[in-house]
Design an enzyme around this catalytic site. Structure first.
Site, mmCIF file in Angstrom:
data_model
loop_
_atom_site.group_PDB
_atom_site.id
_atom_site.type_symbol
_atom_site.label_atom_id
_atom_site.label_comp_id
_atom_site.label_asym_id
_atom_site.label_seq_id
_atom_site.Cartn_x
_atom_site.Cartn_y
_atom_site.Cartn_z
ATOM 1 N N ASP A 27 55.116 47.949 -91.314
ATOM 2 C CA ASP A 27 54.409 47.638 -92.723
ATOM 3 C C ASP A 27 54.570 46.114 -93.004
ATOM 4 O O ASP A 27 55.819 45.759 -92.491
ATOM 5 C CB ASP A 27 53.748 48.230 -93.406
ATOM 6 C CG ASP A 27 51.914 47.599 -93.890
ATOM 7 O OD1 ASP A 27 51.349 46.764 -93.032
ATOM 8 O OD2 ASP A 27 51.584 47.966 -95.025
ATOM 9 N N GLY A 28 53.256 45.212 -92.536
ATOM 10 C CA GLY A 28 54.246 44.095 -93.280
ATOM 11 C C GLY A 28 52.709 43.341 -94.205
ATOM 12 O O GLY A 28 51.785 44.192 -94.349
ATOM 13 N N ASP B 33 54.488 50.305 -96.769
ATOM 14 C CA ASP B 33 53.694 48.863 -97.192
ATOM 15 C C ASP B 33 54.443 48.758 -98.918
ATOM 16 O O ASP B 33 55.150 47.710 -98.544
ATOM 17 C CB ASP B 33 52.180 49.772 -97.585
ATOM 18 C CG ASP B 33 51.887 48.746 -98.688
ATOM 19 O OD1 ASP B 33 51.346 47.894 -97.619
ATOM 20 O OD2 ASP B 33 51.571 48.914 -99.576
ATOM 21 N N HIS C 278 46.705 51.733 -95.736
ATOM 22 C CA HIS C 278 46.410 51.689 -97.635
ATOM 23 C C HIS C 278 44.910 53.391 -97.071
ATOM 24 O O HIS C 278 43.986 53.427 -98.084
ATOM 25 C CB HIS C 278 45.717 51.229 -97.989
ATOM 26 C CG HIS C 278 46.073 49.540 -97.901
ATOM 27 N ND1 HIS C 278 47.710 49.714 -98.510
ATOM 28 C CD2 HIS C 278 46.698 48.286 -97.067
ATOM 29 C CE1 HIS C 278 47.681 47.934 -98.530
ATOM 30 N NE2 HIS C 278 47.568 48.272 -97.517
ATOM 31 N N ASP D 191 49.914 50.268 -88.670
ATOM 32 C CA ASP D 191 48.627 50.030 -89.439
ATOM 33 C C ASP D 191 47.809 48.417 -88.349
ATOM 34 O O ASP D 191 46.614 47.639 -88.966
ATOM 35 C CB ASP D 191 48.390 49.641 -90.347
ATOM 36 C CG ASP D 191 49.364 48.550 -91.256
ATOM 37 O OD1 ASP D 191 49.985 47.944 -91.157
ATOM 38 O OD2 ASP D 191 49.345 49.652 -92.405
ATOM 39 N N GLU E 298 54.228 41.526 -89.747
ATOM 40 C CA GLU E 298 54.640 42.736 -88.855
ATOM 41 C C GLU E 298 55.015 42.774 -87.669
ATOM 42 O O GLU E 298 55.420 43.774 -87.682
ATOM 43 C CB GLU E 298 52.395 43.210 -89.024
ATOM 44 C CG GLU E 298 51.463 43.386 -89.368
ATOM 45 C CD GLU E 298 51.496 44.539 -90.556
ATOM 46 O OE1 GLU E 298 52.174 45.254 -89.486
ATOM 47 O OE2 GLU E 298 50.143 44.825 -91.503
#
Length: 147
Positions: A9-10, A135, A125, A69, A47
């Site tokens: 994740d970024g 995250d 999320h 994501d 990302e």
């Protein structure tokens, strides 16, 4: 081939702004967490950096299930990349590909690493434990800037 699950994740506080990337690697009973950040970047770059850092952390060819994501990274790698390369790193509208140096780095990792990557999109999320941890690590990456 080792089986590895990777969650990436970024995060970015402002876009552009300070950003971070996070990675959770799982293989058998072993887990490894990685994160880092940059003072001025974009969400898409972070990302991508998460995926790059994850693949660079693998020491030998692996069978990877990679959860992310980011539609930008997923579509870039699974749909757009061959066309970009064929057009000399230009988009369909003949514009230079954004983040070209990161796409080239990721492409080289995939070609030279010998990994078999199964790309899986997850909704961010949304309670997926691996994605939530990635995250949190990306946010740690943001916080690590300037320390």
């Amino acid at each position: 081939m080792n089986q590895v699950e990777i969650y990436t994740d970024g995060a970015c506080k402002g876009n552009p702004g300070p950003g971070g990337w996070g990675v959770l690697l799982k293989s058998g009973t072993t887990q490894k967490e990685l994160y880092g950040g940059e003072p001025s970047t974009t969400n898409n770059r972070m990302e991508m950096m998460a995926v790059i850092q994850a693949l660079e952390a693998l020491k030998r060819p692996c069978a990877v299930t990679l959860y992310l994501d980011s539609q930008y990274v997923l579509k870039g790698i699974t749909e757009w990349l061959p066309g970009w390369k064929a057009k000399g790193w230009r988009t369909a509208s003949k514009q230079p590909v954004k983040n070209v140096e990161l796409w080239q780095r990721l492409d080289a990792l995939l070609l030279q690493g010998g990994h078999k990557v199964d790309w899986r999109w997850v909704r961010g999320h949304n309670g997926d434990p691996g994605n939530e941890r990635a995250d949190a690590l990306a946010n740690l990456g943001v916080q690590s800037i300037g320390r």
